[in-house]
Design an enzyme around this catalytic site. Structure first.
Site: not given
Length: 331
Positions: A23, A107, A207, A232
């Site tokens: 996400p 985040c 990730n 990305r």
């Protein structure tokens, strides 16, 4: 050669592939998720949505998570720092169409961490577990977590947080191998993914910095993780999922897309954005999506400037014509 036996699972959900789409706020809307699923993403996840906004039935927030089936399991990502509110948010969306809930503990955005959510949670492993427990108590779906290596070099807490989340019922853990202090600077710490994998029994997805099949295989081999999350690196290049999946599964590498295929994908993605949101809302967002499709093209700098001027869907057709013209002249 494929070293895995059987599919990667989120609880009872078997994923079609081990490369999954991460996400990203402002990017992973429904058309983007649909595009990645068409090209082999093992699952997709919504843009992060606020637990408080869901409790108060904010329509704009609800619109971020609603999606039609796209051929891959789909998760809704929640963010918040109060276990009770996170649980109530999970209950508020129980009637929506999705497959699992993902909790954002990674985040790094200042507006998120200033309220105690996102990667700020990495400072509080016990709280991480309490949030997972509250969400799990209020949903019938599996619960997953996306976290970072830690807050900074003095607070590398991924292992402690992962253990707490597993104990509270998390079905899968994704580890972004950077601290919050590192943000998105180049270089990742594969050792932290390996440490989390060795510390928990649930599946672990790695990730960070995956831009090629070689990157994915290196992460899998060096960490022992169960899958890889691409974010990305797939923007403007959804074919990356096909290439990575083939490498993981021991299949021949698929042919690279030609320019026509790339422009067709861009046109379809933006058209679906306009259909979903209307031209006025979609086209400013489409500028950022279009920029990624210019990677590697001749005259990319001028083309990127043209992307920033997209206002109407018809402008995109002009941009695509310019792309073909510039590549022909370059040849």
């Amino acid at each position: 050669m494929n070293r895995f036996e059987g599919p990667l699972k989120i609880g009872p959900i078997a994923l079609p592939h081990r490369a999954v789409f991460g996400p990203m706020a402002g990017f992973t809307d429904a058309p983007c998720r649909r595009l990645m699923a068409r090209h082999g993403a093992g699952f997709t996840v919504s843009e992060m949505v606020s637990s408080r906004a869901l409790i108060y039935h904010d329509y704009k927030t609800l619109s971020l998570l609603r999606a039609e089936p796209n051929g891959a399991p789909y998760g809704v990502q929640l963010f918040g720092e109060v276990p009770e509110l996170m649980g109530r948010a999970a209950a508020a969306i129980e009637g929506e169409a999705f497959d699992f809930i993902d909790i954002n503990m990674g985040c790094p955005a200042p507006k998120i961490v200033s309220g105690g959510a996102g990667s700020r949670l990495m400072l509080h492993p016990e709280l991480c577990g309490e949030i997972v427990a509250a969400v799990k108590a209020n949903t019938s779906r599996p619960v997953t977590v996306k976290m970072r290596k830690g807050w900074d070099d003095e607070h590398v807490t991924a292992v402690a947080c992962a253990k707490a989340c597993e104990a509270a019922g998390a079905a899968l853990i994704t580890v972004h191998a950077r601290t919050r202090a590192q943000m998105y600077t180049p270089g990742i710490d594969l050792a932290i993914i390996r440490a989390v994998k060795q510390a928990v029994s649930v599946p672990v997805v790695g990730n960070g910095d995956i831009h090629s099949p070689a990157d994915a295989l290196a992460m899998l081999d060096e960490t022992g993780c169960d899958g890889v999350m691409i974010a990305r690196g797939a923007l403007g290049d959804p074919w990356l999922f096909e290439q990575v999946n083939a490498a993981i599964e021991g299949l021949p590498a698929p042919a690279a897309p030609n320019l026509q295929a790339r422009m067709n994908a861009l046109r379809r993605q933006v058209e679906e954005m306009v259909d979903l949101k209307g031209e006025r809302t979609a086209m400013p967002q489409a500028r950022a999506q279009a920029l990624h499709y210019m990677k590697g093209l001749k005259g990319a700098a001028a083309l990127r400037r043209a992307c920033c001027e997209l206002t109407y869907l018809s402008d995109l057709d002009g941009l695509i014509e310019t792309v073909f013209d510039q590549q022909r002249r370059a040849e």
